[in-house]
Design an enzyme around this catalytic site. Structure first.
Site, PDB file in Angstrom:
ATOM      1  N   ARG A  23       0.835  -1.184   0.000  1.00 17.72           N
ATOM      2  CA  ARG A  23       0.000   0.000   0.000  1.00 17.72           C
ATOM      3  C   ARG A  23       0.878   1.244   0.000  1.00 17.72           C
ATOM      4  NH1 ARG A  23      -3.139  -3.264  -1.203  1.00 17.72           N
ATOM      5  NH2 ARG A  23      -5.148  -3.810  -0.271  1.00 17.72           N
ATOM      6  N   THR A  24       0.344   2.320  -0.564  1.00 12.29           N
ATOM      7  CA  THR A  24       1.039   3.592  -0.487  1.00 12.29           C
ATOM      8  C   THR A  24       0.805   4.173   0.906  1.00 12.29           C
ATOM      9  OG1 THR A  24       0.667   4.009  -2.837  1.00 12.29           O
ATOM     10  CG2 THR A  24       1.276   5.890  -1.490  1.00 12.29           C
ATOM     11  N   LEU A  25       1.845   4.142   1.729  1.00 14.02           N
ATOM     12  CA  LEU A  25       1.699   4.612   3.104  1.00 14.02           C
ATOM     13  C   LEU A  25       1.926   6.110   3.212  1.00 14.02           C
ATOM     14  CD1 LEU A  25       3.528   1.710   4.968  1.00 14.02           C
ATOM     15  CD2 LEU A  25       1.104   1.982   4.510  1.00 14.02           C
TER      16      LEU A  25
END
Length: 246
Positions: A23-25
């Site tokens: 995921r794009t954190l």
């Protein structure tokens, strides 16, 4: 050896199984505020061309306002790569709509509704597109302006802004906007807002594009800079009186 097979040392050889879903954190390369307002003949938008890698101003020629189909302009702040992904989605949408060849074409309201669903859908997957978007356009004589956030929050208004512009530019636009603004007057309001953002937003740069959309079509300006004045006393010693300063 097949995917998922175990070697003699008992270790997994499939990097796919080891890494799992990602995921794009946090965003990597980002753009700052986008401003938009309605004027007498259409809709006008403005944004600078900076792309920040963290706090480093890494890219200085990032175009963050793009035409979508015949009737719509789209501006984006936030993650640049996610904006590119959104543009790919919209390219597919426009091509699919064109293939119907029914004499109709998507307007800004339809594009805005589509982006609301896309952003909310990605939010529900816990994998959001890290952008705030400004959507404006003109179709059948009707002006339209709205924005959508990274979790699908959205609204329409006569003037909108993203990022720091929500705090610093919207008060100026509320005070000075009126329905019968000429293009020149609208540009002056936006340039006043851009100057305030340039002074106060560390991610802003003095390289801007202004774009307009009317019934005649889209016009996006060449990049240009505004005249600045850094002689204000608050800029001479910005840490004066701050805790820990000399």
């Amino acid at each position: 050896m097949e995917w998922g097979a175990v070697s003699s040392e008992g270790k997994e050889v499939s990097t796919i199984l080891e890494s799992g879903s990602q995921r794009t954190l946090s965003p990597y390369v980002t753009g700052t505020s986008v401003l938009g307002l309605k004027y007498k003949d259409g809709v006008i938008m403005a944004a600078d061309m900076g792309g920040s890698y963290g706090s480093t101003l890494r890219y200085k020629s990032v175009e963050r306002i793009k035409p979508i189909g015949k009737h719509t302009l789209l501006g984006a702040s936030g993650e640049i790569s996610d904006f590119q992904e959104i543009l790919r989605y919209l390219d597919e949408l426009i091509i699919y709509d064109h293939m119907w060849d029914d004499g109709n074409s998507l307007g800004p309201k339809e594009v805005h509704n589509y982006l609301n669903r896309v952003m909310y859908n990605r939010r529900n997957k816990f994998d959001p597109l890290w952008n705030s978007l400004v959507v404006g356009g003109v179709k059948n004589g009707q002006k339209y302006l709205g924005m959508v956030g990274m979790i699908g929050t959205h609204y329409e208004d006569n003037h909108v802004a993203t990022g720091f512009g929500n705090h610093l530019a919207r008060p100026i636009m509320r005070a000075e906007w009126r329905e019968d603004l000429t293009f020149e007057e609208a540009v002056k309001i936006l340039e006043k807002c851009l100057l305030v953002l340039l002074y106060r937003d560390r991610s802003a740069i003095n390289k801007f594009q202004i774009s307009k959309i009317t019934e005649e079509g889209v016009t996006i300006s060449e990049p240009y800079a505004l005249k600045t004045n850094w002689d204000f006393s608050a800029f001479q010693n910005p840490t004066k009186g701050a805790e820990g300063s000399w």
